[in-house]
Design an enzyme around this catalytic site. Structure first.
Site, PDB file in Angstrom:
ATOM      1  N   GLU A  96      92.832 -34.840  -4.245  1.00 56.77           N
ATOM      2  CA  GLU A  96      93.265 -34.289  -2.977  1.00 56.77           C
ATOM      3  C   GLU A  96      92.092 -33.724  -2.201  1.00 56.77           C
ATOM      4  O   GLU A  96      91.083 -33.315  -2.774  1.00 56.77           O
ATOM      5  CB  GLU A  96      94.328 -33.222  -3.203  1.00 56.77           C
ATOM      6  CG  GLU A  96      94.014 -32.253  -4.315  1.00 56.77           C
ATOM      7  CD  GLU A  96      95.231 -31.414  -4.664  1.00 56.77           C
ATOM      8  OE1 GLU A  96      95.385 -30.385  -4.025  1.00 56.77           O
ATOM      9  OE2 GLU A  96      96.004 -31.797  -5.550  1.00 56.77           O
ATOM     10  N   CYS A 117      89.878 -31.116 -14.179  1.00 54.59           N
ATOM     11  CA  CYS A 117      88.763 -30.182 -14.341  1.00 54.59           C
ATOM     12  C   CYS A 117      88.747 -29.703 -15.779  1.00 54.59           C
ATOM     13  O   CYS A 117      89.789 -29.501 -16.392  1.00 54.59           O
ATOM     14  CB  CYS A 117      88.942 -28.992 -13.401  1.00 54.59           C
ATOM     15  SG  CYS A 117      87.569 -27.814 -13.462  1.00 54.59           S
TER      16      CYS A 117
END
Ligand code: SAH
Length: 351
Positions: A96, A117
């Site tokens: 995004e 992440c």
């Protein structure tokens, strides 16, 4: 004409020139195409009307119909004008990117550097499903160009923040070439000083940025003023500790002369007391540090809460009273899952 499938944004300007020359295009085509993409926001070769029909067809053959390699799978706009896009890459992974606008007429692109992440910050939606892979330079640049293209003519992006999903200091190899294009005068021409790289605070990563003598601003996600609290919300902290992070930030300042911003998300009952504010003020170099206080943006799956605005104001006043320079960033884009990995999570591919 070679039947190769190039990704436009993966190529440096000289590599692009070289590919076009090798495929028989006249020399001026490469800069001409770059102008269409970066200055004129035209991403489809067929719309580059001052290029011969034959060359447009050849370009489509080499690169595909547009300069993009991903597909736009969602675009949302909130009441305050924040726009968020979700891009799917050919391997099915999604990232995004967000366009934020404010009353100062800043038009800021917020981009991701990784799919998922690895940092695992307890309050953050981006890391909930772990790390998948690094983004390439082209995938990072494509996000920036897509956000720029969302702006109505004649507007352009004025600022960039590397605050989407991922830890940028762990993917500098792809990020830095993408930023070079975003800031170059024949790229998107965004001012170097208007680019901020935000890191969870990896001292080695900050030192790499210091050594590279980058022209960008550095922001460090501090979020706590003592190691016990910080490790509770940022487990990676146990490897480094606040002292080592601040020392690395100080070296960045000494080398570059640019003040470091410390981000501090306020989470109710965790890091928002008067004592936290005092500890934070004592920790920082008041002359060089800037603290960016950000009320926590709640993530539905997580238990953390935003403090009341009264508690937020009290925290900010306490810092200011202690001589610290403070900025407060209020949340934007609440209605569209604009914060931090939330849109990607709300569009989950079928299992
Ligand atoms: N990995 C980098 C950059 C991505 S996160 C970093 O840690 O700085 C960008 C910023 O958003 C960080 O300060 C991060 O701690 C913060 N953040 C993450 N989730 C948040 C949330 N739900 N509300 C407010 N800020 C959040």
């Amino acid at each position: 004409m070679t039947k190769e499938n190039f990704h436009f944004f993966e190529l440096s300007p000289s590599e692009f020139q070289e590919v076009l020359t090798r495929n028989g295009f006249p020399k001026f085509r490469a800069p001409q195409i770059r102008r269409w993409v970066f200055s004129r926001k035209t991403v489809s070769f067929d719309e580059m009307t001052d290029i011969s029909k034959q060359d447009r067809a050849n370009l489509t053959n080499l690169f595909g119909r547009t300069v993009f390699s991903g597909n736009l799978v969602a675009e949302t706009t909130s009441d305050d004008g924040t726009k968020k896009i979700l891009i799917e890459w050919p391997d099915g992974h999604r990232v995004e990117a967000v366009l934020l606008r404010d009353e100062r007429d800043h038009r800021t692109g917020c981009i991701s550097t990784q799919v998922g992440c690895a940092m695992g910050c307890r309050f953050c939606a981006s890391g909930l499903d772990g790390f998948v892979r690094n983004l390439s330079r082209g995938e990072i640049l494509e996000q920036i160009v897509r956000l720029n293209t969302l702006l109505e003519e004649p507007l352009r992006l004025t600022h960039l923040v590397i605050m989407g999903t991922g830890e940028p200091t762990l993917n500098l190899g792809a990020l830095l070439p993408a930023l070079a294009e975003a800031t170059s005068s024949d790229g998107l021409d965004i001012g170097n000083r208007r680019v901020t790289i935000s890191t969870v605070g990896v001292p080695g990563g900050i030192d790499k940025m210091t050594a590279a003598d980058l022209p960008y601003k550095l922001a460090v996600s501090l979020h706590a003023a003592d190691d016990a609290t910080r490790t509770q919300i940022i487990p990676q902290n146990r490897f480094f500790g606040i002292k080592a992070i601040l020392a690395a930030a100080e070296r960045y300042f000494q080398k570059t002369g640019r003040r470091v911003t410390f981000e501090y998300i306020l989470i109710a009952g965790v890091n928002d007391s008067a004592a936290d504010a005092r500890r934070l003020a004592d920790l920082l170099n008041r002359k060089t540090a800037i603290v960016n206080v950000i009320p926590y943006n709640p993530v539905p799956e997580l238990p953390w809460k935003t403090p009341s605005s009264r508690a937020t104001v009290a925290f900010v006043r306490a810092l200011e009273g202690a001589g610290v320079q403070v900025k407060v960033r209020f949340r934007k884009g609440d209605g569209i899952n604009a914060a931090c990995g939330q849109l990607r999570r709300s569009y989950r591919p079928p299992a």
